[in-house]
Design a protein around this motif. Sequence first.
Motif, mmCIF file in Angstrom:
data_model
loop_
_atom_site.group_PDB
_atom_site.id
_atom_site.type_symbol
_atom_site.label_atom_id
_atom_site.label_comp_id
_atom_site.label_asym_id
_atom_site.label_seq_id
_atom_site.Cartn_x
_atom_site.Cartn_y
_atom_site.Cartn_z
ATOM 1 N N ILE A 1 11.532 -43.243 -11.188
ATOM 2 C CA ILE A 1 11.610 -42.831 -9.785
ATOM 3 C C ILE A 1 11.232 -44.027 -8.923
ATOM 4 C CG2 ILE A 1 10.668 -41.302 -8.001
ATOM 5 C CD1 ILE A 1 10.226 -40.252 -11.578
ATOM 6 N N ALA B 1 6.334 -38.159 -4.559
ATOM 7 C CA ALA B 1 6.628 -39.085 -5.656
ATOM 8 C C ALA B 1 5.805 -38.748 -6.891
ATOM 9 C CB ALA B 1 6.359 -40.523 -5.211
ATOM 10 N N GLY C 1 7.298 -37.515 -10.476
ATOM 11 C CA GLY C 1 6.973 -38.292 -11.665
ATOM 12 C C GLY C 1 6.383 -37.452 -12.777
ATOM 13 N N ASP D 1 10.666 -45.503 -5.048
ATOM 14 C CA ASP D 1 10.383 -45.115 -3.673
ATOM 15 C C ASP D 1 10.089 -46.371 -2.858
ATOM 16 O OD1 ASP D 1 9.824 -43.381 -1.509
ATOM 17 O OD2 ASP D 1 7.692 -43.284 -2.015
ATOM 18 N N VAL E 1 2.532 -45.372 -13.276
ATOM 19 C CA VAL E 1 2.549 -45.391 -11.812
ATOM 20 C C VAL E 1 2.266 -46.799 -11.293
ATOM 21 C CG1 VAL E 1 1.534 -44.435 -9.712
ATOM 22 C CG2 VAL E 1 1.761 -42.995 -11.743
ATOM 23 N N VAL F 1 6.967 -44.068 -11.938
ATOM 24 C CA VAL F 1 7.052 -43.936 -10.481
ATOM 25 C C VAL F 1 6.624 -45.272 -9.897
ATOM 26 C CG1 VAL F 1 6.021 -42.935 -8.414
ATOM 27 C CG2 VAL F 1 6.665 -41.459 -10.290
ATOM 28 N N SER G 1 -0.429 -40.590 -4.833
ATOM 29 C CA SER G 1 0.606 -40.398 -5.858
ATOM 30 C C SER G 1 0.001 -40.052 -7.212
ATOM 31 C CB SER G 1 1.495 -41.640 -5.966
ATOM 32 O OG SER G 1 0.727 -42.797 -6.231
#
Length: 276
Positions: free
Chosen positions: A118, A213, A217, A120, A29, A85, A43
């Motif tokens: 992913i 998100a 993830g 964002d 992350v 993510v 997240s």
Amino acid sequence: MIWSEAKSKKCVAIPKVYDHKYSRGVLGVITGSAQYPGAAVLSTSAAVATGVGMVRFYSSSGLAHLVLHSSPEVVVQPGAVTAWVAGSGIVSDKFDDYTTWLRHRWFKVIGLQSVPTILDAGALYLADKLEQPTLITPHAGELAKLLGRYGIAVSADEISDDPKRWAQECADILGVTVLLKGSKTVVANNEIIIELPESTPWLATAGSGDVLAGIIGAIAATNEIEILSSANRFAEIAATASFIHDRAARLASKGGPISASMIIDCIPEAIRKVLA
């Protein structure tokens, strides 16, 4: 294709007796910033609540301390991951200030591990720069800005009026999977379009996208092999995450206002209901 609870159930990985924290998926992350530190907390907390073997958070010590205060099980040491993510709570202009530039520097590690990714908010510009399976999660305004970089003039209102068309067009242009956020969420790649049931209006609250998100993830990290093996699996994972996101919001709301943190608290129950 209209997404449903039954379809979502097929995308949630249930641990087996021989599983351990690494075999259950490891999510990397890169979220949050000095301007939006809460995105890092939301997240990572959402990913933990969704169920994944490990969450690795990449950041300076300041953001890491915030994350650990909320979720002490998060690991703040770099290492192997099965999904990424990135971008939530990070502004897109990497030269906005010094701290933002530092957050963007972390994006360089994404390409070092070719796993489902992913993107964002501030990481959307990487959409066509990665070799691994990539999912982007813009809202209408972000998608309009992204398409503008490719010479396509379209407004956020036009995208909201015809989300299927524009999600599909973006997927075709960039070669990625697109989850277009909105009251009528749409997921598209160059083969399929998935429509989500209309979400609760109470989801229109700060931080709910950061929560989404984290959910995506976590599910992606537990489905790494499936995503790498099937062109459409990432779209199905994204749709499942969006479905769970809405169900958690409805459980939290019960017809009244909610916060992003309240959605996180209801993620496990939402997943239990999907699996029932």
